[in-house]
Design a protein around this motif. Structure first.
Motif, short mmCIF file in Angstrom:
data_model
loop_
_atom_site.label_atom_id
_atom_site.label_comp_id
_atom_site.label_asym_id
_atom_site.label_seq_id
_atom_site.Cartn_x
_atom_site.Cartn_y
_atom_site.Cartn_z
N ILE A 116 45.34 52.43 17.24
CA ILE A 116 44.90 51.20 16.57
C ILE A 116 45.79 50.03 16.98
O ILE A 116 45.30 48.93 17.29
N ILE A 117 47.10 50.24 17.01
CA ILE A 117 48.03 49.18 17.40
C ILE A 117 47.77 48.77 18.85
O ILE A 117 47.79 47.58 19.19
N VAL A 118 47.55 49.75 19.72
CA VAL A 118 47.28 49.45 21.12
C VAL A 118 46.04 48.58 21.26
O VAL A 118 46.02 47.58 22.00
N ASN A 119 44.97 48.91 20.52
CA ASN A 119 43.73 48.13 20.64
C ASN A 119 43.86 46.75 20.00
O ASN A 119 43.22 45.80 20.43
N LEU A 120 44.70 46.63 18.96
CA LEU A 120 44.97 45.31 18.43
C LEU A 120 45.68 44.45 19.46
O LEU A 120 45.36 43.27 19.65
N LEU A 121 46.69 45.03 20.13
CA LEU A 121 47.45 44.29 21.12
C LEU A 121 46.63 43.99 22.38
O LEU A 121 46.85 42.99 23.05
N ARG A 122 45.68 44.89 22.67
CA ARG A 122 44.77 44.63 23.81
C ARG A 122 43.81 43.48 23.53
O ARG A 122 43.15 42.99 24.42
N LYS A 123 43.72 43.09 22.25
CA LYS A 123 42.73 42.12 21.80
C LYS A 123 41.31 42.67 21.95
O LYS A 123 40.36 41.92 22.15
N TYR A 124 41.22 43.99 21.86
CA TYR A 124 39.90 44.62 21.88
C TYR A 124 39.40 44.80 20.45
O TYR A 124 38.21 44.77 20.19
N MET A 125 40.31 44.98 19.53
CA MET A 125 39.99 45.05 18.10
C MET A 125 40.49 43.75 17.46
O MET A 125 41.65 43.36 17.66
N LEU A 126 39.60 43.08 16.70
CA LEU A 126 39.92 41.78 16.09
C LEU A 126 40.56 40.86 17.13
O LEU A 126 41.73 40.46 17.01
N PRO A 127 39.82 40.48 18.17
CA PRO A 127 40.41 39.74 19.30
C PRO A 127 40.96 38.38 18.93
O PRO A 127 41.81 37.85 19.66
N GLU A 128 40.51 37.78 17.83
CA GLU A 128 40.98 36.44 17.46
C GLU A 128 42.21 36.46 16.57
O GLU A 128 42.79 35.41 16.29
#
Length: 975
Positions: free
Chosen positions: A271-283
């Motif tokens: 989850i943290i990785v996808n948040l940092l990728r801006k793939y999850m909640l990109p804004e």
């Protein structure tokens, strides 16, 4: 144990190199207090905020609106509740912070460290071999305030992800705590919702799947209703990820798949990785804090801005920190209301002395570059100058300091060993510290440091761990030396830390000789195969008649015992070295160790040195104190939390070895400062049974001349107050005692038979404490010396109350206590109510004929009084003669001493009178003493002229010579 190099006051060096800014570049203090929060603010608390340069607050007042996203009643209430819950949680202080007073709060006294914007190129650049340099912020990259972290970058691009990194001790945790509290109080209006995550908390979940919404809802229940709005919050939603080094992140698609659904269960790291990728909640906006070694775990393409937390690189920041911490109004009530609080003038004096030392850019300023060490300096000063909470010791302060900085910290979360960062530091830095103590040096070359760090490294994994330690924690323990003549060397960040780590290295059993290491390996090997070999030898012995086999069988059993004895001998050798360090004759002329610590921090004159001591010799008097303190149960429990457990059996065996050596060397008579150091060792050890056994032979407590601060009084009372045997004499002359100190030392006074409190400036209020002492049912005091204290008649009125109800006191000295006629009249009126007093000294009290005669008459009628001293009072010739006549006609009454003569002979008390004059020559009024000596000289001359006895004439001439010698010292006519 000193920051300075035997130099007076603040004279350690002329600069701090690149660590600190010049005077022209310092930024002036910018402090303002906010108005009380009113109306519809998120938190209904009235708080004062301190702001300096890197403030997270905006320039205007807090926003009263939550924007368009959460304007609904239920959503607004949920955010309000979330703010309140966060504020309550993040406002809770650890026990170590509560010592600064009940009104102390981080959100009111916070000083932001300097944050320097950095670039990916700087992060990729190879670091220095020892990673000890703290460079000056570059001119092209000005410092950042927290409110500027998410401003557009130099190219005008929006910044969504910010990574703040800093070594251990730079204040990352405090910065996050302050930023969250600022948001709670409405001082970060750019963000409508802030969700902080502890990466340590997330790492504890392992790979158990959970969605982002579940993670938020589990930790912040009040946000359950508005979780669907997170996707629409955009950049107004801020995630704070603190301590990213705790997570092992994998940004490869093969390792962590893509996921954009906040309600899809995944491993927390994914989850943290996808948040940092801006793939999850990109804004969404994201703020990450981490140690330098873990910055590279996030690919730079996902990071909008890097910020290096540089600590307090401006001495103005350091001074502001000390001013806010040490000027807490309730700072003196840390002992549960016991003792007397420090006055504002005393607190200001501490701050001013410390500020003067910082202005010189000396080694203390280099240490306070790290905010953590600013905390340690404040905690140490608070310990030295404020009432001490029960059970708090210097060792516990240093242990708590390490707990605040290293609790739960692993050296490298990606390493399978999960080695504690503190355990690694104890093994490497402890080795360097102990070698320094053993060779009596505090300056280390780069080769010294490298040899300790790289000793025994063989595998690639071990070198990787060393690389992480160098980047993240080495600067916490070592600093470049800025003292003239020692440039290019390294010192421990604070001198006492070297002695603490050396002691920790010993009590953890990390110090082993080559023989011990080989012996241990052999013993372990024999232990593993011993049983199997024994069985085989038993069978062979039955089949073959070999008589040597039983002998070999017994030898196998002896090997572990030999190793055990070898370890015991090692403990005895360490205990002997520790005790010898404590009782070094070269240190006998030093100040006590507590005064040395205060002088080291405040820059006052350092310890005096023995004339024969080599100028380059170092003093390590805290090393034995820390060794004793680390063996206490409280410190062992805290160290176990840090991954440095000390086994109870090892602690007991070490204590037994120390007790054995102390029993032999502790019986010698010590100078007052060294005796206090001995007592301070027992105070650090916190074991009353141990101290009672070791100190059972102590009969005389001579601390004359030791400045008795509240802490020292607590130390003496805690160590000796619970003993059972009586103390023949307690000498506390010239100790700067006050009534509060007397109350603290009451348990010790109850054990004393003779008590000396001369030259302490004790006034009438102190007599109230002494009255309670005399009336105590356990009082066994026979002699009380109060000479040279301004007790006055008001004080003696209280003492008389104690004399009336006391049954043990036989000798009382009130020499030069300002009693006057009123004081002597009070004594004369009440003297008959005490039936045990044998000697009373009221000399040099400015009393006239009437009061002296009244007291002499009462003394003549007293059943037990044998001697009354009245010399050096304002007596006329007739009055002195009347007193002589009274003494001559008394039958069995007290002898009255008013002069050096008795008739035509020398008084048998002439040496007593002149020795008192000699002892107090520098403190008494010289003109008044000269006048009295002239009168005594005239008496001697008259007596010599009135006698024809040659023996008496010779005696009178001898005493005349002594008086003339004293007159010459006073500058008067000696002949």
């Amino acid at each position: 144990m000193r920051w300075g190099r035997h130099l007076p006051r603040a004279s350690w060096g002329s600069g701090l190199g690149g660590a600190l800014q010049s005077a022209d570049e310092r930024i002036p203090f910018l402090i303002h207090w906010s108005w009380p929060l009113k109306g519809k603010l998120p938190i209904g608390l009235s708080r004062a905020f301190v702001r300096h340069r890197g403030s997270s607050a905006a320039s205007g007042p807090p926003s009263r609106s939550h924007g368009k996203l959460f304007q609904g009643i239920s959503a607004s209430e949920a955010v309000q509740c979330h703010r309140r819950n966060l504020a309550e949680w993040f406002s809770r202080l650890p026990r170590e912070e509560r010592q600064f007073g009940p009104t102390f709060a981080l959100d009111t006294v916070h000083v932001d460290p300097v944050i320097r914007e950095s670039t990916p190129d700087e992060l990729l650049r190879p670091s220095a071999q020892l990673a000890l340099e703290h460079q000056q912020p570059l001119a092209r990259l000005p410092p950042l305030a927290l409110s500027q972290l998410f401003d557009p970058d130099a190219c005008g691009r929006r910044v969504q992800t910010v990574v703040l990194y800093g070594t251990v001790g730079t204040g990352k945790s405090t910065l996050v705590r302050k930023m969250v509290l600022d948001w709670c109080y409405g001082w970060l209006p750019a963000f409508e919702l802030l969700i902080p995550f502890s990466c340590e908390d997330l790492s504890s979940l392992g790979s158990a799947p959970a969605s982002l919404c579940q993670l938020v809802a589990q930790r912040y229940t009040s946000l359950k209703e508005i979780l669907p709005l997170m996707a629409a919050a955009g950049s107004r939603l801020l995630f704070v990820l603190h301590g990213l080094e705790r997570l092992n992140l994998d940004f490869r698609l093969a390792g962590t798949g893509l996921c954009s659904d906040p309600e899809e269960p995944e491993a927390p790291a994914a989850i943290i990785v996808n948040l940092l990728r801006k793939y999850m909640l990109p804004e969404a906006s994201i703020l990450v804090t981490t140690r330098p070694s873990a910055v590279g775990r996030i690919p730079s393409k996902y990071v909008g801005r890097y910020g290096e937390i540089c600590g307090f690189s401006d001495t103005n920041l350091q001074k502001l920190y000390f001013q806010l911490r040490l000027n807490q109004p309730d700072c003196g009530n840390g002992a549960g209301g016991a003792g007397v609080s420090a006055t504002p003038a005393q607190r200001d004096s501490l701050v001013q002395m410390l500020s003067r030392n910082l202005e010189g850019h000396h080694q203390i300023a280099a240490a306070c570059f790290l905010p953590s060490y600013c905390w340690l300096v404040c905690a140490t000063l608070h310990f030295l100058h404020a009432p001490t909470p029960p059970g708090q010791t210097l060792t516990s302060i240093y242990t708590s300091f390490l707990r605040l900085n290293f609790s739960g910290e692993m050296l490298d979360s990606t390493d399978p060993s999960k080695l504690s960062l503190m355990a690694y530091a104890a093994r490497t830095m402890g080795k360097l510290a102990y070698e320094g103590v053993s060779s009596r040096k505090t300056y280390f070359s780069e080769e010294d440091v490298r040899s300790c760090l790289e000793a025994g490294l063989k595998t690639e994994e071990e070198f990787q761990l060393l690389h992480v330690f160098r980047r993240d924690a080495l600067r916490f323990f070592l600093a470049p030396c800025v003292e003239p003549g020692h440039r290019g060397t390294f010192v421990f960040t604070v001198p006492a830390m070297q002695e603490y780590l050396a002691a920790l290295y010993i009590v953890l059993g990390l110090h082993k000789t080559t023989l011990q290491r080989v012996g241990k390996e052999v013993a372990e090997l024999v232990g593993r195969v011993g049983e199997d070999v024994s069985v085989v030898l038993g069978i062979v012995a039955k089949l073959l008649p070999l008589r040597a086999l039983p002998l070999l069988f017994n030898l196998l059993k002896v090997v572990p015992r030999v190793f055990g004895r070898m370890v015991g001998k090692s403990r005895e050798a360490v205990a002997r070295a520790m005790v010898l360090e404590m009782f070094r004759e070269e240190d006998y002329y030093n100040d006590d160790v507590l005064d040395q610590m205060g002088a080291s921090i405040l820059g006052v004159e350092g310890p005096r040195r023995h004339p024969d001591e080599p100028p380059e010799d170092e003093v390590f008097e805290l090393f034995p104190m820390f060794m004793g303190g680390l063996l206490s149960s409280h410190n062992r429990a805290v160290l176990a939390q840090l991954g440095c457990p000390i086994k109870t059996l090892d602690a007991l065996e070490n204590a037994q070895a120390i007790k054995k050596k102390l029993g032999k060397l502790g019986r010698q008579v010590l100078p007052p400062s060294e005796l206090l150091d001995h007592l301070f060792f027992h105070y650090e050890f916190q074991n009353q049974h141990f101290s009672a056994e070791v100190l059972s032979s102590l009969r005389q407590l001579n601390l004359a001349g030791v400045r008795m601060t509240p802490l020292k009084g607590t130390v003496v009372a805690a160590v000796l107050g619970s003993g059972r045997h009586a103390l023949d004499e307690v000498n506390l002359a010239s100790c700067q005692l006050d009534p509060a100190g007397l109350r603290t030392l009451m348990p010790v006074f109850l054990r004393a038979r003779k008590l000396g409190l001369q030259l302490n400036s004790l006034g009438p209020e102190a007599c109230r404490v002494l009255r309670d002492l005399l009336l105590h049912d356990q009082c066994q005091m026979t002699t009380l010396r109060l000479s040279n204290n301004p007790l006055t008649a008001a004080g003696v009125a209280l003492l008389v109350e104690g004399l009336v109800g006391n049954s043990s006191l036989t000798h009382l000295s009130l020499l030069h206590t300002g009693l006057g006629d009123e004081g002597l009249q009070l004594l004369a009126a009440q003297l008959d109510r005490n039936q045990q007093l044998q000697e009373l000294n009221v000399a040099y009290n400015g009393a006239g004929d009437m009061a002296a005669l009244a007291l002499a008459q009462a003394a003549r009628d007293h059943p037990s009084l044998e001697l009354l001293h009245l010399y050096f009072n304002e007596l006329s010739s007739e009055g002195r003669q009347a007193l002589r006549d009274l003494g001559g006609t008394a039958k069995g009454g007290a002898r009255v001493v008013v002069s050096l003569t008795e008739g035509t002979a020398v008084s048998e008390y002439w040496s007593v009178i002149l020795s008192e004059v000699q002892r107090n020559l520098n403190s008494w009024d010289r003109g008044r003493v000269r006048r009295h000596l002239d009168l005594l000289l005239r008496d001697l001359e008259d007596s010599r002229g009135a006698t024809l006895n040659p023996w008496r004439k010779a005696q009178l001439l001898r005493v005349e010579g002594e008086v003339r010698a004293l007159l010459e010292q006073l500058g008067g006519p000696g002949s």
